[in-house]
Design an enzyme around this catalytic site. Structure first.
Site, PDB file in Angstrom:
ATOM      1  N   ASN A   1       8.932 -23.100  38.677  1.00 49.48           N
ATOM      2  CA  ASN A   1       7.506 -22.952  38.363  1.00 49.48           C
ATOM      3  C   ASN A   1       7.266 -22.705  36.877  1.00 49.48           C
ATOM      4  O   ASN A   1       8.194 -22.750  36.075  1.00 49.48           O
ATOM      5  CB  ASN A   1       6.861 -21.884  39.265  1.00 49.48           C
ATOM      6  CG  ASN A   1       7.324 -20.480  38.937  1.00 49.48           C
ATOM      7  OD1 ASN A   1       7.839 -20.210  37.857  1.00 49.48           O
ATOM      8  ND2 ASN A   1       7.151 -19.578  39.869  1.00 49.48           N
ATOM      9  N   HIS A   2       6.020 -22.402  36.537  1.00 52.69           N
ATOM     10  CA  HIS A   2       5.646 -22.312  35.119  1.00 52.69           C
ATOM     11  C   HIS A   2       5.702 -20.888  34.577  1.00 52.69           C
ATOM     12  O   HIS A   2       5.302 -20.643  33.451  1.00 52.69           O
ATOM     13  CB  HIS A   2       4.259 -22.916  34.915  1.00 52.69           C
ATOM     14  CG  HIS A   2       4.218 -24.387  35.213  1.00 52.69           C
ATOM     15  ND1 HIS A   2       3.096 -25.162  35.090  1.00 52.69           N
ATOM     16  CD2 HIS A   2       5.189 -25.243  35.639  1.00 52.69           C
ATOM     17  CE1 HIS A   2       3.366 -26.422  35.429  1.00 52.69           C
ATOM     18  NE2 HIS A   2       4.632 -26.481  35.772  1.00 52.69           N
ATOM     19  N   MET A   3       6.144 -19.956  35.419  1.00 53.53           N
ATOM     20  CA  MET A   3       6.415 -18.572  34.994  1.00 53.53           C
ATOM     21  C   MET A   3       5.177 -17.751  34.601  1.00 53.53           C
ATOM     22  O   MET A   3       5.312 -16.675  34.014  1.00 53.53           O
ATOM     23  CB  MET A   3       7.440 -18.558  33.834  1.00 53.53           C
ATOM     24  CG  MET A   3       8.789 -19.075  34.243  1.00 53.53           C
ATOM     25  SD  MET A   3       9.805 -19.641  32.860  1.00 53.53           S
ATOM     26  CE  MET A   3       9.045 -21.204  32.473  1.00 53.53           C
ATOM     27  N   VAL A   4       3.992 -18.279  34.899  1.00 48.93           N
ATOM     28  CA  VAL A   4       2.768 -17.511  34.623  1.00 48.93           C
ATOM     29  C   VAL A   4       2.750 -16.282  35.524  1.00 48.93           C
ATOM     30  O   VAL A   4       3.018 -16.379  36.728  1.00 48.93           O
ATOM     31  CB  VAL A   4       1.513 -18.367  34.921  1.00 48.93           C
ATOM     32  CG1 VAL A   4       0.258 -17.520  34.978  1.00 48.93           C
ATOM     33  CG2 VAL A   4       1.380 -19.477  33.895  1.00 48.93           C
TER      34      VAL A   4
ATOM     35  N   VAL B   1      19.007 -25.303  57.172  1.00 51.65           N
ATOM     36  CA  VAL B   1      18.753 -24.737  58.505  1.00 51.65           C
ATOM     37  C   VAL B   1      17.906 -25.738  59.286  1.00 51.65           C
ATOM     38  O   VAL B   1      16.870 -26.208  58.799  1.00 51.65           O
ATOM     39  CB  VAL B   1      18.056 -23.370  58.398  1.00 51.65           C
ATOM     40  CG1 VAL B   1      17.675 -22.838  59.772  1.00 51.65           C
ATOM     41  CG2 VAL B   1      18.977 -22.378  57.684  1.00 51.65           C
TER      42      VAL B   1
ATOM     43  N   TRP C   1      -0.488 -26.641  43.196  1.00 49.39           N
ATOM     44  CA  TRP C   1       0.878 -26.189  43.543  1.00 49.39           C
ATOM     45  C   TRP C   1       0.959 -24.747  44.030  1.00 49.39           C
ATOM     46  O   TRP C   1       1.980 -24.098  43.881  1.00 49.39           O
ATOM     47  CB  TRP C   1       1.825 -26.369  42.341  1.00 49.39           C
ATOM     48  CG  TRP C   1       1.817 -27.749  41.800  1.00 49.39           C
ATOM     49  CD1 TRP C   1       1.869 -28.910  42.513  1.00 49.39           C
ATOM     50  CD2 TRP C   1       1.736 -28.147  40.434  1.00 49.39           C
ATOM     51  NE1 TRP C   1       1.842 -29.986  41.676  1.00 49.39           N
ATOM     52  CE2 TRP C   1       1.764 -29.545  40.397  1.00 49.39           C
ATOM     53  CE3 TRP C   1       1.677 -27.433  39.243  1.00 49.39           C
ATOM     54  CZ2 TRP C   1       1.709 -30.257  39.210  1.00 49.39           C
ATOM     55  CZ3 TRP C   1       1.620 -28.141  38.055  1.00 49.39           C
ATOM     56  CH2 TRP C   1       1.638 -29.537  38.051  1.00 49.39           C
ATOM     57  N   HIS C   2      -0.135 -24.274  44.601  1.00 49.71           N
ATOM     58  CA  HIS C   2      -0.123 -22.894  45.094  1.00 49.71           C
ATOM     59  C   HIS C   2      -0.416 -22.861  46.595  1.00 49.71           C
ATOM     60  O   HIS C   2      -1.045 -21.923  47.077  1.00 49.71           O
ATOM     61  CB  HIS C   2      -1.171 -22.061  44.345  1.00 49.71           C
ATOM     62  CG  HIS C   2      -0.914 -21.962  42.869  1.00 49.71           C
ATOM     63  ND1 HIS C   2      -1.903 -21.853  41.937  1.00 49.71           N
ATOM     64  CD2 HIS C   2       0.250 -21.955  42.174  1.00 49.71           C
ATOM     65  CE1 HIS C   2      -1.368 -21.784  40.717  1.00 49.71           C
ATOM     66  NE2 HIS C   2      -0.058 -21.848  40.845  1.00 49.71           N
TER      67      HIS C   2
HETATM   68  C1  LIG Z   1       5.172 -26.850  39.835  1.00 51.53           C
HETATM   69  C2  LIG Z   1       4.799 -25.456  40.233  1.00 51.53           C
HETATM   70  C3  LIG Z   1       4.419 -24.565  39.242  1.00 51.53           C
HETATM   71  C4  LIG Z   1       4.068 -23.266  39.608  1.00 51.53           C
HETATM   72  N1  LIG Z   1       3.774 -22.372  38.624  1.00 51.53           N
HETATM   73  C5  LIG Z   1       3.522 -21.086  38.946  1.00 51.53           C
HETATM   74  C6  LIG Z   1       3.323 -20.124  37.924  1.00 51.53           C
HETATM   75  O1  LIG Z   1       3.387 -20.420  36.742  1.00 51.53           O
HETATM   76  N2  LIG Z   1       3.066 -18.843  38.311  1.00 51.53           N
HETATM   77  C7  LIG Z   1       2.976 -18.479  39.612  1.00 51.53           C
HETATM   78  O2  LIG Z   1       2.689 -17.318  39.888  1.00 51.53           O
HETATM   79  N3  LIG Z   1       3.178 -19.386  40.610  1.00 51.53           N
HETATM   80  C8  LIG Z   1       3.490 -20.650  40.301  1.00 51.53           C
HETATM   81  N4  LIG Z   1       3.749 -21.554  41.283  1.00 51.53           N
HETATM   82  C9  LIG Z   1       3.719 -21.098  42.703  1.00 51.53           C
HETATM   83  C10 LIG Z   1       4.908 -20.207  43.086  1.00 51.53           C
HETATM   84  O3  LIG Z   1       6.070 -20.568  42.401  1.00 51.53           O
HETATM   85  C11 LIG Z   1       5.133 -20.283  44.604  1.00 51.53           C
HETATM   86  O4  LIG Z   1       3.958 -19.842  45.255  1.00 51.53           O
HETATM   87  C12 LIG Z   1       6.281 -19.416  45.083  1.00 51.53           C
HETATM   88  O5  LIG Z   1       7.461 -19.712  44.399  1.00 51.53           O
HETATM   89  C13 LIG Z   1       6.487 -19.633  46.593  1.00 51.53           C
HETATM   90  O6  LIG Z   1       7.550 -18.836  47.018  1.00 51.53           O
HETATM   91  P1  LIG Z   1       8.141 -18.974  48.492  1.00 51.53           P
HETATM   92  O7  LIG Z   1       9.211 -17.944  48.601  1.00 51.53           O
HETATM   93  O8  LIG Z   1       7.037 -18.963  49.458  1.00 51.53           O
HETATM   94  O9  LIG Z   1       8.765 -20.439  48.550  1.00 51.53           O
HETATM   95  P2  LIG Z   1       9.939 -21.075  47.708  1.00 51.53           P
HETATM   96  O10 LIG Z   1      10.141 -20.332  46.434  1.00 51.53           O
HETATM   97  O11 LIG Z   1       9.640 -22.510  47.628  1.00 51.53           O
HETATM   98  O12 LIG Z   1      11.223 -20.811  48.590  1.00 51.53           O
HETATM   99  C14 LIG Z   1      11.565 -21.516  49.747  1.00 51.53           C
HETATM  100  C15 LIG Z   1      13.071 -21.684  49.748  1.00 51.53           C
HETATM  101  O13 LIG Z   1      13.510 -22.060  51.038  1.00 51.53           O
HETATM  102  C16 LIG Z   1      14.451 -23.090  50.921  1.00 51.53           C
HETATM  103  N5  LIG Z   1      14.422 -23.838  52.184  1.00 51.53           N
HETATM  104  C17 LIG Z   1      13.374 -24.526  52.683  1.00 51.53           C
HETATM  105  N6  LIG Z   1      13.701 -25.065  53.875  1.00 51.53           N
HETATM  106  C18 LIG Z   1      14.959 -24.689  54.130  1.00 51.53           C
HETATM  107  C19 LIG Z   1      15.851 -24.955  55.203  1.00 51.53           C
HETATM  108  N7  LIG Z   1      15.483 -25.693  56.259  1.00 51.53           N
HETATM  109  N8  LIG Z   1      17.110 -24.422  55.152  1.00 51.53           N
HETATM  110  C20 LIG Z   1      17.483 -23.652  54.092  1.00 51.53           C
HETATM  111  N9  LIG Z   1      16.677 -23.392  53.047  1.00 51.53           N
HETATM  112  C21 LIG Z   1      15.430 -23.905  53.067  1.00 51.53           C
HETATM  113  C22 LIG Z   1      13.971 -23.883  49.723  1.00 51.53           C
HETATM  114  O14 LIG Z   1      14.965 -24.725  49.189  1.00 51.53           O
HETATM  115  C23 LIG Z   1      13.544 -22.779  48.796  1.00 51.53           C
HETATM  116  O15 LIG Z   1      14.606 -22.310  48.013  1.00 51.53           O
HETATM  117  C24 LIG Z   1       4.086 -22.858  40.968  1.00 51.53           C
HETATM  118  C25 LIG Z   1       4.465 -23.767  41.952  1.00 51.53           C
HETATM  119  C26 LIG Z   1       4.822 -25.057  41.588  1.00 51.53           C
HETATM  120  C27 LIG Z   1       5.212 -26.019  42.669  1.00 51.53           C
END
Ligand SMILES: Cc1cc2nc3c(=O)[nH]c(=O)nc-3n(C[C@H](O)[C@H](O)[C@H](O)COP(=O)(O)OP(=O)(O)OC[C@H]3O[C@@H](n4cnc5c(N)ncnc54)[C@H](O)[C@@H]3O)c2cc1C
Length: 668
Positions: free
Chosen positions: A137-140, A270, A536-537
């Protein structure tokens, strides 16, 4: 060795010095790296207390916290592998999208929106590596606003109220942004002792300074801290960057988890949750083409993210019965898994301006690379982002409904590739690329923070390796679209501020076939519909209140929780990473309390204070016993006794309450 340059290399002292300097800098790139957690060697069929699926933002934090409890065994499975070097160096963040560490999801074409996007669909990048989307992500650093959490609390209970979530934001945070650290009023809301660094940048980019001035002219207040509750305006974000490198729950928490009871399996996909008699008892996974079964004695916890968590629940029979039956899946719990998908809604506005508008004093790339390799400073070490938050009406000046995120793109930038990665179609990217050969481009992302529209995630098939179907649902509620004429015109008005006027900034209306010959407001609506993308949120597909309860347990199933962005019942007004870490921190404490373990790992049922055991203490209900409550509720325990015993108990979250009780209590 230095092809083509040998003729100019001196053989004397100076030549030797320069050659070794070049070699030195080439070698120092090897220091940009991290020793990522090692793969565990595991026996097929092994048992653990907890199995966590997904080592992303949430899973990394949760696994690290649970592994603080010595007698909890934890298995963390991640479909991806180690992050590449580009995931560490902040300026390379854009190169991770559409790469091999991106799941590369897209939405399903709906023929209503996105006509100006490539193949008529929205791109949905998500990290497939340790750290998940937190590594891409963009680290904001943003948190949302208090009213977001008032809303959560009304749906899922007081665990999620602003006062409580704020404690957890502060717990994980190590704030070093000097604009904030040096201001006691702001620091009331920030933590200094947490694991994840939240930093500022010493040198704000030239163009960001100009945007801040422009917003001020447009009547926006300049705010020193974009996370300050109930205060909105324009300002620079802090970022999760430590010493010029990305900081995340992976780097700051999982990488430092020091426990023999934590097992990590990378490149392990998984495929299924095993549910027997209404209880989740384990998972199936595939690694290196081999199938594995692992069993959970206490809980299976899904942290696979907004798209993959519903994709895992549904094949196991947890989901909307009609959809499951249509695929021949037996229904175990009829829940609205996958529905309530929503996201911030983003439309780009464009200006062109004279060359020199974005002026940067940044030297050439190779000089920046040397700066970075030398001491992790310069352009590569930072992510400069700013936004302007806008309320719906001036009568509600403390709650934003919209945000504008401006970017200045110098002439001859590699804009085209970024444009295509964002998902705009070839014609549009070519048009903008051509303009960028002549002018500098200003893009302003106009974002609706609280959309009413909802989409859904469904299974494509019962093949676990098929991507989920993502129906973005953008603008399914017409009211969401109605906001855009005002928002885009506000973005355009930057062209009419002093600095941008002096640079001959003007609005560009890119050619969108479907929108020709329309009046201005109609054109904006039409263009917004055609160019809209996800910000992307995405959240909400296993929401608290409908799929999980306030403790994040899946309704109607034992031993199964969801801890990731999918549990957010409603999107918050801000970027979602820090809120997901906060969710994981709260989940870790809920789990520790559920299994009667103090928040840093001591099993309180086995604890004695003086001649009292936890179970014999009056006024304490078992088993959810908490040391601070024990002390607060027991007048008969004198403070000196507590002082003796407390040295054997590690306390973190209860220290404030303890020091309220007796100043003599010494918490190490
Ligand atoms: C391009 C981009 C820029 C962003 N910039 C920002 C920002 O600057 N600041 C901010 O606050 N938020 C930002 N976000 C949003 C933020 O990063 C996400 O909301 C947050 O990381 C989501 O976390 P999560 O734990 O829900 O999912 P994720 O961090 O996506 O974790 C899910 C994990 O599960 C794993 N996984 C999935 N399915 C399986 C499976 N079947 N078996 C094993 N492993 C699996 C994946 O590989 C992944 O590692 C951004 C998002 C994107 C896409």
């Amino acid at each position: 060795m230095v092809c083509g340059l040998t003729s100019c290399l001196g053989s004397g002292a100076a030549g030797g010095l320069f050659s070794s300097a070049v070699q030195f800098f080439a070698a120092t790139q090897c220091l940009v790296g991290e020793t990522w957690p090692k793969d565990s060697v595991l026996q097929n069929g092994s048992r653990y207390d907890f199995i966590i699926v997904g080592a992303g933002t949430a899973g990394s934090a949760l696994a690290a916290r649970l592994s603080e409890v010595a007698n909890f065994s934890v298995l963390l499975l991640e479909a991806g592998g180690d992050p590449p070097i580009e995931a560490i160096i902040p300026a390379f963040r854009e190169t991770l999208k559409a790469s091999s560490v991106d799941w590369n999801f897209t939405s399903v074409e709906n023929n209503i929106t996105s006509q100006a996007l490539k193949r008529g669909i929205e791109q949905q990048p998500r990290g497939k590596m340790l750290g998940g989307t937190g590594s891409l992500n963009h680290m904001v650093y943003a948190r949302g606003f208090p009213s977001d959490y008032h809303e959560w609390a009304s749906i899922a209970g007081e665990t999620w109220n602003w006062t409580n979530v704020l404690k957890y934001f502060m717990k994980t945070e190590h704030m070093t942004d000097t604009n904030i650290v040096n201001n006691p009023e702001l620091m009331v809301y920030h933590g200094r002792g947490g694991a994840i660094e939240v930093s500022g940048t010493n040198e704000v980019m030239f163009s960001i300074k100009k945007f801040l001035q422009a917003f001020e002219e447009l009547g926006f207040k300049t705010v020193p801290d974009m996370t300050y509750p109930n205060s909105i305006g324009a300002g620079c974000f802090s970022h999760t960057i430590r010493n010029g490198e990305r900081d995340s729950s992976l780097r700051a928490l999982l990488n430092n988890a020091n426990s023999t009871s934590l097992h990590i399996l990378k490149d392990a996909f998984v495929t299924k949750i095993i549910i027997e008699n209404g209880t989740a008892i384990g998972i199936e996974a595939v690694k290196d083409d081999e199938k594995f079964l692992f069993y959970a004695d206490r809980e299976v916890i899904l942290s696979a993210g907004t798209f993959n968590t519903p994709k895992l629940l549904m094949p196991s029979g947890v989901g909307p019965s009609e959809h499951l039956r249509s695929l021949g899946i037996d229904v175990v719990a009829d829940l609205p898994v996958g529905s309530n998908l929503h996201d911030h809604v983003m439309v780009l506005a464009f200006l062109v301006a004279d060359n020199g508008t974005c002026v940067s004093d940044e030297a050439e790339n190779s000089m920046e690379a040397i700066k970075y390799l030398y001491d992790r400073t310069g352009f590569l070490a930072k992510a400069d982002n700013m936004a302007a938050y806008l309320p719906l009406s001036s009568s509600e000046p403390t709650v934003p409904e919209f945000a504008l995120y401006p970017t200045c793109i110098p002439q001859f930038s590699p804009f085209r590739s970024g444009c295509l990665t964002l998902g705009l179609n070839e014609d549009l990217c070519t048009e903008l690329h051509n303009l960028n050969q002549e002018y500098e481009l200003v893009t302003i992302a106009a974002v609706l923070l609280k959309p009413k529209s909802r989409g859904k995630v469904e299974l494509n098939s019962i093949n676990p390796f098929d991507d989920p179907l993502i129906y973005a649902g953008t603008f399914s509620e017409e009211q969401d679209l109605d906001h855009f004429p005002r928002l885009i015109k506000m973005a355009w008005s930057i062209a009419d501020t002093n600095y941008f006027r002096s640079k001959n900034a003007r609005v560009i209306k890119p050619w969108v076939e479907a929108c020709s010959n329309l009046t201005e407001s109609a054109w904006i609506k039409c263009m917004s519909r055609a160019m809209v993308t996800s910000a992307w949120h995405s959240v909400g597909t296993a929401a608290m209140g409908t799929v999980v309860d306030g403790d994040l347990k899946v309704l109607g199933i034992n031993g199964l929780r969801v801890v990731d962005a999918s549990v957010m019942p409603k999107i918050i007004r801000g970027n979602t990473n820090a809120p997901v870490v906060m969710i994981a921190e709260i989940a870790a404490d809920l789990i520790k309390e559920h299994y009667s373990v103090s928040r840093t790992g001591t099993n309180l049922n086995n604890m004695t204070i003086g001649n009292l055991t936890a179970s014999s203490m009056p006024n304490i209900s078992q088993p959810n016993i908490n040391l601070a409550d024990v002390i607060e509720n027991n007048d008969m325990i004198n403070s000196s006794l507590i002082e003796v015993e407390i040295t054997n108990v590690e306390l973190i979250t209860t220290t404030d309450r303890l020091s309220d009780i007796d100043d003599t209590v010494n918490v190490a």
